[in-house]
Design a protein around this motif. Structure first.
Motif, PDB file in Angstrom:
ATOM      1  N   TYR A  76      41.979  47.455  52.878  1.00 47.71           N
ATOM      2  CA  TYR A  76      42.040  46.328  51.950  1.00 47.71           C
ATOM      3  C   TYR A  76      41.006  46.582  50.859  1.00 47.71           C
ATOM      4  O   TYR A  76      39.942  47.155  51.117  1.00 47.71           O
ATOM      5  N   ALA A  77      41.316  46.152  49.625  1.00 49.54           N
ATOM      6  CA  ALA A  77      40.401  46.400  48.511  1.00 49.54           C
ATOM      7  C   ALA A  77      40.318  45.178  47.617  1.00 49.54           C
ATOM      8  O   ALA A  77      41.335  44.535  47.333  1.00 49.54           O
ATOM      9  N   GLU A  78      39.113  44.854  47.179  1.00 54.09           N
ATOM     10  CA  GLU A  78      38.923  43.728  46.265  1.00 54.09           C
ATOM     11  C   GLU A  78      39.577  43.985  44.908  1.00 54.09           C
ATOM     12  O   GLU A  78      39.886  43.047  44.179  1.00 54.09           O
ATOM     13  N   SER A  79      39.816  45.237  44.581  1.00 54.97           N
ATOM     14  CA  SER A  79      40.407  45.592  43.290  1.00 54.97           C
ATOM     15  C   SER A  79      41.905  45.311  43.216  1.00 54.97           C
ATOM     16  O   SER A  79      42.511  45.499  42.157  1.00 54.97           O
ATOM     17  N   TRP A  80      42.503  44.832  44.289  1.00 59.31           N
ATOM     18  CA  TRP A  80      43.941  44.570  44.287  1.00 59.31           C
ATOM     19  C   TRP A  80      44.300  43.288  43.530  1.00 59.31           C
ATOM     20  O   TRP A  80      45.467  42.941  43.431  1.00 59.31           O
ATOM     21  N   THR A  81      43.320  42.581  43.043  1.00 61.24           N
ATOM     22  CA  THR A  81      43.541  41.459  42.132  1.00 61.24           C
ATOM     23  C   THR A  81      42.498  41.520  41.028  1.00 61.24           C
ATOM     24  O   THR A  81      41.385  42.015  41.240  1.00 61.24           O
ATOM     25  N   THR A 223      60.176  37.755  37.358  1.00 63.93           N
ATOM     26  CA  THR A 223      58.891  38.111  36.752  1.00 63.93           C
ATOM     27  C   THR A 223      57.754  37.923  37.749  1.00 63.93           C
ATOM     28  O   THR A 223      56.852  38.755  37.855  1.00 63.93           O
ATOM     29  N   ILE A 224      57.810  36.829  38.494  1.00 63.44           N
ATOM     30  CA  ILE A 224      56.798  36.608  39.538  1.00 63.44           C
ATOM     31  C   ILE A 224      56.872  37.719  40.579  1.00 63.44           C
ATOM     32  O   ILE A 224      55.849  38.291  40.979  1.00 63.44           O
ATOM     33  N   GLY A 225      58.066  38.046  41.009  1.00 64.61           N
ATOM     34  CA  GLY A 225      58.240  39.080  42.023  1.00 64.61           C
ATOM     35  C   GLY A 225      57.820  40.456  41.544  1.00 64.61           C
ATOM     36  O   GLY A 225      57.440  41.312  42.350  1.00 64.61           O
ATOM     37  N   GLY A 226      57.855  40.689  40.235  1.00 60.43           N
ATOM     38  CA  GLY A 226      57.500  41.995  39.690  1.00 60.43           C
ATOM     39  C   GLY A 226      56.020  42.187  39.428  1.00 60.43           C
ATOM     40  O   GLY A 226      55.591  43.299  39.100  1.00 60.43           O
ATOM     41  N   ALA A 227      55.217  41.139  39.586  1.00 60.02           N
ATOM     42  CA  ALA A 227      53.768  41.265  39.368  1.00 60.02           C
ATOM     43  C   ALA A 227      53.162  42.165  40.443  1.00 60.02           C
ATOM     44  O   ALA A 227      53.601  42.177  41.591  1.00 60.02           O
ATOM     45  N   THR A 228      52.142  42.928  40.079  1.00 65.55           N
ATOM     46  CA  THR A 228      51.492  43.840  41.025  1.00 65.55           C
ATOM     47  C   THR A 228      50.162  43.311  41.539  1.00 65.55           C
ATOM     48  O   THR A 228      49.575  43.890  42.456  1.00 65.55           O
TER      49      THR A 228
END
Length: 366
Positions: A76-81, A223-228
């Motif tokens: 897990y990484a804090e950089s994922w958001t 669009t929501i589903g495509g957010a990373t």
């Protein structure tokens, strides 16, 4: 002249061992066996089941992650958001759901909907629905279930990337509620369709894919589903979609209009989703409220979230206006679209106020 030399302080050592007794942790000497700081005076069962279930090298994995992804990220990484927090572990879900309590609530809801459907069909209620209303159920409630399913899939993906178990639980239960409600609508329409001649079970999918009324909603969901960014997926579901589209359609139309069409069954089914949203919204406000008031990252988080609000709010507003023709389809018209839209705007203002966000880029201020 003599010179007095100060004693050299011993160098501070950093413990990198995971062996028992290698370091002292919070609560390690407590007779209550608490290894975390509870939100209240005493730890709740929910906290016992969720806090630190997901490891964090900053807290207990002194030897760092055992396994890493190919790009160097740990499990897990804090950089994922893009959102930042001085302490991700502060968050506690308001509904305090964990596996057992969640399964119990879901089971209760499914049983309630099954009873409403069974009793309604037994009494012949379905055959008394207004004919124009039956077409609304077939075409538009049948289309709406695809929106709920899409949000359930988006949050299912997002929950994997949450940095703590508490965040993951809140997003995962959100996903479970969405997927269950999409199933509720599918099963409900299938059941009442048995009592209605010519009821087309495939019409909802056709309207979702091709009807211009639903293309704005579809664009928003995709669009929501495509957010990373996992929080960029979670944020618009409850802060933007629900007040501007979800509640607009469910509360502002279905639950307002159904009774005048001789339909007492559909509002009971839809009411389950309204209860789901209240729980999901409480968790969302708590999490994003913490981030907006973070002692180190408050302003950066606020700017980030207001950017998401503007991005998805623009799409949601367009989607809401495209739904307007549905309000004119029932034979008996008692709930004007403009009233439902005004209520959805008030709801968004209230949500923004609780989190601490300026929503005037989406709805005018008062």
């Amino acid at each position: 002249m003599s010179v007095t030399q100060e004693p050299i302080a011993p160098a501070t050592t950093v413990t990198k061992s995971g062996a028992a007794g290698a370091a002292k942790f919070a609560g390690s000497e407590s007779r209550k066996y608490n290894y975390f700081e509870p939100k209240g005076r005493r730890a709740t069962h929910y906290e016992d089941m969720t806090v630190d279930v997901q490891p964090d090298p900053k807290r207990y994995l002194l030897q760092d992650w055992i396994i890493n992804f190919a790009d160097g990220d740990g499990a897990y990484a804090e950089s994922w958001t893009k959102a930042k927090s001085s302490n991700w572990h502060i968050f506690r879900a308001i509904d305090q759901e964990w596996e057992r309590t969640h399964y119990q609530r879901q089971s209760t809801i499914v049983g309630m909907i099954a009873n409403v459907t069974e009793n309604g069909r037994r009494s012949g209620a379905v055959k008394r629905f207004d004919r124009a209303w039956v077409k609304v159920l077939q075409d538009h409630v049948g289309a709406y279930k695809h929106a709920e399913f899409g949000l359930g899939m988006a949050t299912m993906q997002a929950q994997r990337y949450g940095y703590t178990q508490m965040i993951n639980n809140a997003i995962l239960t959100n996903s479970s509620y969405k997927l269950r409600f999409a199933q509720d609508l599918t099963l409900y329409l299938g059941e009442i369709g048995l009592d209605l001649d010519g009821f087309d079970q495939e019409a909802g999918k056709a309207h979702w894919l091709d009807d211009p009324v639903w293309q704005g909603v579809r664009k928003l969901i995709e669009t929501i589903g495509g957010a990373t960014d996992y929080l960029e997926q979670y944020f618009p579901v409850n802060v933007v979609f629900e007040p501007l589209v979800g509640e607009l359609f469910r509360s502002g139309f279905i639950m307002q209009v159904a009774a005048s069409q001789n339909d007492f069954m559909t509002p009971a089914v839809v009411s389950a989703a309204e209860g789901d949203f209240e729980r999901n919204l409480a968790n969302t406000i708590e999490l994003f409220g913490i981030l907006v008031n973070d002692e180190q990252n408050a302003e950066a988080n606020r700017v980030l979230f207001e950017g998401w609000l503007n991005k998805y709010g623009t799409l949601a507003t367009e989607a809401a206006y495209q739904l307007q023709p549905i309000w004119s389809q029932p034979r008996v018209k008692i709930a004007p679209f403009v009233d439902a839209l005004a209520q959805s705007h008030d709801r968004l203002r209230a949500i923004g106020g609780e989190i601490g966000l300026d929503v005037r880029s989406v709805v005018p201020g008062r």
